[in-house]
Scaffold this active site. Structure first.
Site, PDB file in Angstrom:
ATOM      1  N   GLU B  85     -15.441   4.249   4.700  1.00 52.40           N
ATOM      2  CA  GLU B  85     -14.282   4.721   5.314  1.00 52.40           C
ATOM      3  C   GLU B  85     -14.514   6.376   5.012  1.00 52.40           C
ATOM      4  O   GLU B  85     -13.985   7.254   5.760  1.00 52.40           O
ATOM      5  CB  GLU B  85     -13.050   4.265   5.293  1.00 52.40           C
ATOM      6  CG  GLU B  85     -12.233   4.534   3.922  1.00 52.40           C
ATOM      7  CD  GLU B  85     -11.383   5.553   4.009  1.00 52.40           C
ATOM      8  OE1 GLU B  85     -11.671   6.659   3.281  1.00 52.40           O
ATOM      9  OE2 GLU B  85     -10.162   5.678   4.528  1.00 52.40           O
ATOM     10  N   CYS B 117     -10.753  -0.667   4.603  1.00 49.03           N
ATOM     11  CA  CYS B 117     -11.118  -1.072   3.350  1.00 49.03           C
ATOM     12  C   CYS B 117     -11.808  -2.473   3.243  1.00 49.03           C
ATOM     13  O   CYS B 117     -12.324  -3.009   2.408  1.00 49.03           O
ATOM     14  CB  CYS B 117      -9.885  -1.405   2.437  1.00 49.03           C
ATOM     15  SG  CYS B 117      -9.102   0.275   2.138  1.00 49.03           S
ATOM     16  N   ARG B 206       5.998   1.497   4.292  1.00 43.07           N
ATOM     17  CA  ARG B 206       6.139   0.049   4.152  1.00 43.07           C
ATOM     18  C   ARG B 206       5.524  -0.968   5.169  1.00 43.07           C
ATOM     19  O   ARG B 206       5.398  -1.955   4.717  1.00 43.07           O
ATOM     20  CB  ARG B 206       7.693   0.011   4.137  1.00 43.07           C
ATOM     21  CG  ARG B 206       8.233   0.503   3.027  1.00 43.07           C
ATOM     22  CD  ARG B 206       9.925   0.403   3.297  1.00 43.07           C
ATOM     23  NE  ARG B 206      10.349  -0.888   3.275  1.00 43.07           N
ATOM     24  CZ  ARG B 206      10.805  -1.655   2.263  1.00 43.07           C
ATOM     25  NH1 ARG B 206      10.731  -1.177   1.015  1.00 43.07           N
ATOM     26  NH2 ARG B 206      11.207  -2.992   2.600  1.00 43.07           N
ATOM     27  N   THR B 208       2.600  -1.038   6.035  1.00 49.07           N
ATOM     28  CA  THR B 208       1.240  -1.473   5.535  1.00 49.07           C
ATOM     29  C   THR B 208       1.564  -2.679   4.565  1.00 49.07           C
ATOM     30  O   THR B 208       0.364  -3.286   4.495  1.00 49.07           O
ATOM     31  CB  THR B 208       0.669  -0.341   4.542  1.00 49.07           C
ATOM     32  OG1 THR B 208       1.624  -0.045   3.457  1.00 49.07           O
ATOM     33  CG2 THR B 208       0.242   0.778   5.324  1.00 49.07           C
ATOM     34  N   HIS B 241      -8.087  -7.945  -1.723  1.00 56.93           N
ATOM     35  CA  HIS B 241      -8.011  -6.525  -1.795  1.00 56.93           C
ATOM     36  C   HIS B 241      -6.931  -6.058  -2.504  1.00 56.93           C
ATOM     37  O   HIS B 241      -5.874  -6.558  -2.481  1.00 56.93           O
ATOM     38  CB  HIS B 241      -8.114  -6.148  -0.205  1.00 56.93           C
ATOM     39  CG  HIS B 241      -8.067  -4.654  -0.129  1.00 56.93           C
ATOM     40  ND1 HIS B 241      -8.946  -3.849  -0.789  1.00 56.93           N
ATOM     41  CD2 HIS B 241      -6.926  -3.900   0.367  1.00 56.93           C
ATOM     42  CE1 HIS B 241      -8.552  -2.457  -0.635  1.00 56.93           C
ATOM     43  NE2 HIS B 241      -7.383  -2.711   0.117  1.00 56.93           N
ATOM     44  N   LYS B 246       0.019  -4.144  -7.407  1.00 61.18           N
ATOM     45  CA  LYS B 246       1.164  -5.219  -6.849  1.00 61.18           C
ATOM     46  C   LYS B 246       0.874  -6.161  -5.750  1.00 61.18           C
ATOM     47  O   LYS B 246       1.168  -7.302  -6.138  1.00 61.18           O
ATOM     48  CB  LYS B 246       2.425  -4.580  -6.739  1.00 61.18           C
ATOM     49  CG  LYS B 246       2.836  -3.656  -8.054  1.00 61.18           C
ATOM     50  CD  LYS B 246       4.281  -3.166  -7.900  1.00 61.18           C
ATOM     51  CE  LYS B 246       5.199  -4.128  -8.863  1.00 61.18           C
ATOM     52  NZ  LYS B 246       6.558  -3.511  -8.720  1.00 61.18           N
ATOM     53  N   ASN B 273      -7.639   2.560  -6.057  1.00 60.34           N
ATOM     54  CA  ASN B 273      -8.112   1.606  -5.006  1.00 60.34           C
ATOM     55  C   ASN B 273      -9.455   2.329  -4.420  1.00 60.34           C
ATOM     56  O   ASN B 273      -9.454   3.249  -4.159  1.00 60.34           O
ATOM     57  CB  ASN B 273      -7.110   1.676  -3.770  1.00 60.34           C
ATOM     58  CG  ASN B 273      -7.529   0.875  -2.376  1.00 60.34           C
ATOM     59  OD1 ASN B 273      -8.583   0.300  -2.630  1.00 60.34           O
ATOM     60  ND2 ASN B 273      -6.671   1.276  -1.178  1.00 60.34           N
ATOM     61  N   SER B 303      -7.374  -1.954   6.802  1.00 62.52           N
ATOM     62  CA  SER B 303      -6.320  -1.778   7.857  1.00 62.52           C
ATOM     63  C   SER B 303      -6.799  -1.536   9.109  1.00 62.52           C
ATOM     64  O   SER B 303      -7.894  -1.264   9.280  1.00 62.52           O
ATOM     65  CB  SER B 303      -5.763  -0.257   7.329  1.00 62.52           C
ATOM     66  OG  SER B 303      -4.884  -0.415   6.094  1.00 62.52           O
TER      67      SER B 303
END
Lengths: 137, 353
Positions: B85, B117, B206, B208, B241, B246, B273, B303
């Site tokens: 990307e 991603c 949030r 995402t 991924h 978390k 990431n 995404s």
């Protein structure tokens, strides 16, 4: 818009810059980088052929560039090294990923693929070889 | 042409040496380091040198994959897909730069792929199809990114740089792992994007999480388990991924997979990431420690949004190839910290650069 006066030259140098393509004379055994069409030792008797160098070698000499040519301002100060390749030829290039105080003559190095220069924000990006110190095992 | 099979002949990794610690970023924005580290599960992230981009990282990973696979003749590679990307050019493939740098030219097909991603794993699926159909004998799929986070945004703590390359095909006797099955789950979910010419991405905060990451990762993984009949307890390892430290832990919990099975492939807490490379580097790190006969499930997420899930069985050939190329851990451990100013210069976050 037509741009990039050195396009053809850059394109011709891709094998040399990406893969350390040099040449070797099978008559005297000497390796050359950049490549030569005629062996300066053997002249007519020379048997020159292309050779891809392994990219492994040792630091033959080095210096720190504090006052860089245009296009390299953001990288200064940066070490430049002359590398004695395992195949014999010597190559001048930038050394990356290494603090200057750790650079030593005779230290083993290996080739890496990096961005050499960008022609502004819209121009061509030139890629090619640099070296880094071989991590100790 | 004699087609290769849908197995992994070799893989290679690359992560830039520089790191910036979360504390160094919180210092600038007046945030609490402990809160960020706990909230995102990221202690530090990789920073590319000023002369590194997604193409140079892809070349390093591709060369490592060539050493690992032990492919003597690079022209045997019939396809290269570069997933990113953050490609160096908006128009001009980086796949051709990689092809030239590993001397696979000119008889091959190549293209750049983009799916946030997950463009790298989409490339693996393209190569699988071409190998299985007999179009090519070997193919390479790369995930490589040097992603940007807007200064001050949560992404600034996570957007790292890295790459992974997988070579598929050839003889099964030489392969390191067999890709037994793959499936995907894709919807139009606008959780994260970057418009042409924009320096930094925008995201839904949030949003995402639940409707984007978890919905796609869990659905694709469940689809894979249903189609193959493999249960959570049958898996030795799982890789997801990892946009932060978390989400993948939470995904494993939701799927009933023990946390220990995802730990070898969970590297985002230490390098950030790596976007298109994240799940592929996680898979590479897992393969680095896996033994023949073990089963790995790997599920990517991009995404926009979609997930590709793979069931992989490690083959005997892995032992012979171990140690030929640098393991992921050696890249993670080899590091040098930079301060925020150096990071801002390397990432060209200053307007004058």
């Amino acid at each position: 818009m037509t741009t990039g006066t050195g396009l053809a030259l850059t394109w011709r140098k891709i094998p040399e810059r990406y893969n350390l393509m040099g040449s070797k004379c099978d008559n005297c055994g000497e390796s050359f980088f950049p490549s030569r069409k005629i062996c300066p030792n053997c002249r007519r008797r020379g048997r020159i052929r292309k050779e891809k160098f392994s990219g492994k070698g040792k630091i033959y000499s080095y210096t720190l560039v504090a006052s860089p040519p245009s296009g390299f301002e953001l990288e200064a100060p940066y070490p430049m090294v002359i590398v004695q390749l395992d195949e014999g030829a010597r190559v001048t290039a930038q050394l990356v990923d290494t603090a200057y105080e750790n650079v030593k003559i005779g230290a083993p190095v290996q080739v890496v693929f990096r961005k050499i220069q960008e022609e502004g924000k819209e121009g061509l990006i030139h890629y090619g070889f640099k070296f880094k110190m071989t991590p100790g095992k | 042409m004699d087609g290769g099979g849908m197995w992994i002949a070799g893989y290679g990794a690359y992560v830039p040496r520089f790191r910036i610690a979360a504390e160094e970023i919180t210092k600038i924005w007046g945030e609490e380091a402990s809160r960020i580290k706990e909230g995102l599960g990221i202690a530090e992230k990789s920073v590319p040198d000023i002369d590194e981009d997604s193409a140079t990282i892809a070349v390093e990973a591709a060369r490592n994959a060539m050493y690992h696979a032990g492919l003597k003749d690079p022209t045997e590679i019939g396809a290269i897909f570069f997933g990113s990307e953050s490609p160096p050019y908006a128009v001009k493939p980086a796949a051709s730069i990689v092809a030239e740098a590993i001397q696979a030219t000119p008889a091959l097909t190549a293209a750049d792929l983009e799916f946030a991603c997950k463009a790298g794993t989409a490339g693996i699926q393209c190569v699988m199809g071409m190998c299985a159909s007999g179009m090519i004998r070997y193919g390479m799929a790369i995930g490589s990114d040097t992603s940007q986070g807007r200064p001050g945004d949560a992404l600034e703590y996570s957007a790292g740089a890295g790459g992974a390359a997988f070579i598929l095909g050839g003889e099964k006797a030489d392969a390191v792992a067999d890709i037994k099955h793959t499936c995907s789950y894709t919807t139009d979910t606008p959780d994260f994007w970057r418009r042409p010419g924009a320096d930094f991405p925008s995201h839904g905060g949030r949003f995402t999480g639940e409707p984007a990451y978890f919905k796609h990762v869990i659905s694709a993984s469940q689809m894979l388990m249903k189609e193959t009949g493999v249960k959570a307890e049958d898996l030795d390892y799982a890789v997801f991924h990892q946009p932060n430290g978390k989400f993948p832990v939470q995904a494993a919990k939701m799927l009933g997979i023990e946390k220990g099975k995802i730990m070898p492939g969970l590297i985002t807490p230490l390098i950030g990431n790596t976007y298109s490379a994240a799940s592929m580097l996680g898979l590479a790190a897992t393969l680095d420690v896996a033994k023949p006969g073990q089963r790995i499930m790997a599920t990517s997420f991009g995404s926009g949004a979609g997930s590709d899930s793979f069931l992989i069985e490690v083959l005997d050939g892995i032992d012979a190839k171990r140690g030929r190329a640098r393991a992921v851990k050696s890249f993670v451990d080899d590091k040098e910290y930079v301060d925020y100013g150096t990071y801002a210069k390397y990432r060209r976050k200053l307007k004058s650069l």
